[in-house]
Design an enzyme around this catalytic site. Sequence first.
Site, PDB file in Angstrom:
ATOM      1  N   MET A 195      -7.919   2.716   8.325  1.00 30.20           N
ATOM      2  CA  MET A 195      -7.207   1.507   7.851  1.00 30.20           C
ATOM      3  C   MET A 195      -6.353   0.909   8.970  1.00 30.20           C
ATOM      4  O   MET A 195      -6.263   1.458  10.059  1.00 30.20           O
ATOM      5  CB  MET A 195      -6.314   1.861   6.675  1.00 30.20           C
ATOM      6  CG  MET A 195      -7.040   1.947   5.345  1.00 30.20           C
ATOM      7  SD  MET A 195      -5.834   2.220   4.015  1.00 30.20           S
ATOM      8  CE  MET A 195      -6.888   2.034   2.590  1.00 30.20           C
ATOM      9  N   ARG A 240      -5.895  -2.833   9.208  1.00 31.59           N
ATOM     10  CA  ARG A 240      -6.084  -4.281   9.237  1.00 31.59           C
ATOM     11  C   ARG A 240      -6.045  -4.884  10.653  1.00 31.59           C
ATOM     12  O   ARG A 240      -7.009  -4.763  11.368  1.00 31.59           O
ATOM     13  CB  ARG A 240      -5.022  -4.927   8.355  1.00 31.59           C
ATOM     14  CG  ARG A 240      -5.511  -6.173   7.650  1.00 31.59           C
ATOM     15  CD  ARG A 240      -4.431  -6.788   6.823  1.00 31.59           C
ATOM     16  NE  ARG A 240      -4.215  -6.118   5.570  1.00 31.59           N
ATOM     17  CZ  ARG A 240      -3.023  -5.960   4.994  1.00 31.59           C
ATOM     18  NH1 ARG A 240      -1.948  -6.410   5.601  1.00 31.59           N
ATOM     19  NH2 ARG A 240      -2.929  -5.372   3.839  1.00 31.59           N
ATOM     20  N   ASN A 268       5.525  -5.510   5.728  1.00 33.27           N
ATOM     21  CA  ASN A 268       5.926  -6.866   6.135  1.00 33.27           C
ATOM     22  C   ASN A 268       5.927  -7.870   4.978  1.00 33.27           C
ATOM     23  O   ASN A 268       6.820  -8.722   4.904  1.00 33.27           O
ATOM     24  CB  ASN A 268       5.107  -7.433   7.300  1.00 33.27           C
ATOM     25  CG  ASN A 268       3.883  -6.629   7.619  1.00 33.27           C
ATOM     26  OD1 ASN A 268       3.260  -6.068   6.720  1.00 33.27           O
ATOM     27  ND2 ASN A 268       3.517  -6.568   8.881  1.00 33.27           N
ATOM     28  N   GLN A 317      -6.287   8.834   3.620  1.00 32.13           N
ATOM     29  CA  GLN A 317      -5.365   8.872   4.765  1.00 32.13           C
ATOM     30  C   GLN A 317      -3.929   8.517   4.384  1.00 32.13           C
ATOM     31  O   GLN A 317      -3.006   8.801   5.127  1.00 32.13           O
ATOM     32  CB  GLN A 317      -5.860   7.942   5.886  1.00 32.13           C
ATOM     33  CG  GLN A 317      -5.848   6.475   5.543  1.00 32.13           C
ATOM     34  CD  GLN A 317      -6.841   5.662   6.355  1.00 32.13           C
ATOM     35  OE1 GLN A 317      -6.658   5.483   7.542  1.00 32.13           O
ATOM     36  NE2 GLN A 317      -7.886   5.155   5.720  1.00 32.13           N
ATOM     37  N   THR A 367       5.031   1.778   5.710  1.00 27.54           N
ATOM     38  CA  THR A 367       3.629   1.384   5.780  1.00 27.54           C
ATOM     39  C   THR A 367       2.898   2.327   6.723  1.00 27.54           C
ATOM     40  O   THR A 367       3.404   2.636   7.817  1.00 27.54           O
ATOM     41  CB  THR A 367       3.374  -0.071   6.243  1.00 27.54           C
ATOM     42  OG1 THR A 367       1.986  -0.208   6.568  1.00 27.54           O
ATOM     43  CG2 THR A 367       4.180  -0.497   7.452  1.00 27.54           C
ATOM     44  N   ILE A 368       1.738   2.775   6.280  1.00 28.39           N
ATOM     45  CA  ILE A 368       0.941   3.611   7.183  1.00 28.39           C
ATOM     46  C   ILE A 368       0.493   2.789   8.384  1.00 28.39           C
ATOM     47  O   ILE A 368       0.196   3.336   9.432  1.00 28.39           O
ATOM     48  CB  ILE A 368      -0.291   4.246   6.487  1.00 28.39           C
ATOM     49  CG1 ILE A 368      -1.253   3.199   5.944  1.00 28.39           C
ATOM     50  CG2 ILE A 368       0.122   5.215   5.414  1.00 28.39           C
ATOM     51  CD1 ILE A 368      -2.644   3.765   5.609  1.00 28.39           C
ATOM     52  N   ASP A 369       0.436   1.460   8.236  1.00 26.14           N
ATOM     53  CA  ASP A 369      -0.067   0.603   9.320  1.00 26.14           C
ATOM     54  C   ASP A 369       0.848   0.621  10.544  1.00 26.14           C
ATOM     55  O   ASP A 369       0.424   0.253  11.641  1.00 26.14           O
ATOM     56  CB  ASP A 369      -0.214  -0.836   8.835  1.00 26.14           C
ATOM     57  CG  ASP A 369      -1.277  -0.967   7.764  1.00 26.14           C
ATOM     58  OD1 ASP A 369      -2.011   0.005   7.537  1.00 26.14           O
ATOM     59  OD2 ASP A 369      -1.364  -2.050   7.145  1.00 26.14           O
ATOM     60  N   GLY A 408       0.832  -1.210   0.000  1.00 32.45           N
ATOM     61  CA  GLY A 408       0.000   0.000   0.000  1.00 32.45           C
ATOM     62  C   GLY A 408       0.861   1.252   0.000  1.00 32.45           C
ATOM     63  O   GLY A 408       1.800   1.346   0.784  1.00 32.45           O
TER      64      GLY A 408
HETATM   65  O1  F6P Z   1      -0.937  -2.041   4.075  1.00 32.44           O
HETATM   66  C1  F6P Z   1      -1.508  -0.794   4.147  1.00 32.44           C
HETATM   67  C2  F6P Z   1      -2.965  -0.845   3.920  1.00 32.44           C
HETATM   68  O2  F6P Z   1      -3.253   0.472   3.697  1.00 32.44           O
HETATM   69  C3  F6P Z   1      -3.843  -1.472   5.022  1.00 32.44           C
HETATM   70  O3  F6P Z   1      -4.053  -0.675   6.117  1.00 32.44           O
HETATM   71  C4  F6P Z   1      -5.120  -1.746   4.291  1.00 32.44           C
HETATM   72  O4  F6P Z   1      -5.848  -2.780   4.868  1.00 32.44           O
HETATM   73  C5  F6P Z   1      -4.614  -2.148   2.963  1.00 32.44           C
HETATM   74  O5  F6P Z   1      -3.351  -1.535   2.772  1.00 32.44           O
HETATM   75  C6  F6P Z   1      -5.527  -1.772   1.840  1.00 32.44           C
HETATM   76  O6  F6P Z   1      -4.944  -2.195   0.688  1.00 32.44           O
HETATM   77  P1  F6P Z   1      -5.524  -1.936  -0.759  1.00 32.44           P
HETATM   78  O7  F6P Z   1      -5.153  -0.544  -1.115  1.00 32.44           O
HETATM   79  O8  F6P Z   1      -4.852  -2.952  -1.614  1.00 32.44           O
HETATM   80  O9  F6P Z   1      -7.003  -2.117  -0.655  1.00 32.44           O
END
Ligand code: F6P
Length: 409
Positions: A189, A191, A113, A302, A141-143, A12
Amino acid sequence: MKRNVIVGQSGGPTSAINSSLAGVYTTAKERGAKKVYGMRHGIQGLLNGDYIDLGEQIKNDLDVELLRRTPAAFLGSCRFKLPEIHEDREVYDKIFEILNELDIEAFIYIGGNDSMDTIKKLSDYGLLTGSDIKFVGCPKTIDNDLALTDHTPGYGSAAKYIGTSIKEVIRDAASQEYPRGIATVVEVMGRDAGWLTGAGVLAEGEDCDGPDALYLPEVPFDIDAFLKKVKKELDKKGYTVVAVSEGIRTKDGQYVCEMGSEHAFVDAFGHKQLTGTANYLCAYLAEKIGCKTRSIELSTLQRAASHLASRIDILEAARIGGASIKAADEGSTGVMVVFERESDDPYQCHTAVKDVHKIANEERLVPRKWINKEGTYVTDEFKTYVKPLIQGDVWPVMVGGIPRHLYMK
Ligand code: F6P
């Protein structure tokens, strides 16, 4: 450096990932790399021979500056899982053939990751076959869920956007009058990790009490307690604003977003697309209370809001990109560069290098002790942790009132 470098972006995107790319590019050049290649759409593109000479895209200092302030993955991203080495050596032979043809000395992968899984496998294969190419992971990663690092580039800017947006939404909600009140649910977001949702606490200040609740995926979601909380806030002040992670689950492990409908899309790493949590909860509240509701999914805003980026984040992203090149140039492979925090106030961090085998496919969650007992808010420790990461502003280059971006020509 004497030979060439190749760099890719994966997973992402964020507001800061291109700043890391700029850091990789400028440091590689400073250290004498002849060419810096960019994989188009990460390892997936490389396998199809899709790469560019970055020097043809970044022609001067202004391009470097624009790149640092451009959100999303300039090179294009992918979510591609390499097979296990014993399952399919041909894929690896093909990748190494391309890398050798390009006379690559360092392979830098900017990602989360899942992307570190790629660095792990490629470095293992390199060591197995006696290759001298260095494989280094550059975190993003924003996560904010990568193991062994204090935080990840991209998180600070996303946190700043989330805190700001929630504050603005609270201001709007507080100014309205509805017969049975208004309940706003903001979906964030992240996960499995609640770092982003926890950043809702940043809305707090002397001019704002902050959101009424933050529901992180680390704690099982109790829908009855949620309903009670919303009713209480509506009775008290006529409005409520809460933030929920897209990944909240009930104690049986069911995603709240799947209580409404089934989602079919699953990516190469087995991650389900999680969306619709706020929508589901708003429909539930409207049915149970009859109040007005607003469901706000922050979605890609975001991670693409470079007009509200954190200066610390953008600077650190460039710094860690440069540190990735330095690590490769000094002989490291199968590693990821990390941040280690020295102090919160004044905020100080240094970079270090860690074994990617201990990082790939792992998830660093918010410590339970940084979430209150009821599982409905974060503690002061969380606030102390996140605050330094959102400091300072960096303005986009504005042209005609709208941010100007660097794009692939
Ligand atoms: O890994 C970052 C992330 O933004 C997660 O928070 C989110 O679940 C996922 O990517 C969304 O991914 P995509 O843009 O492929 O829907």
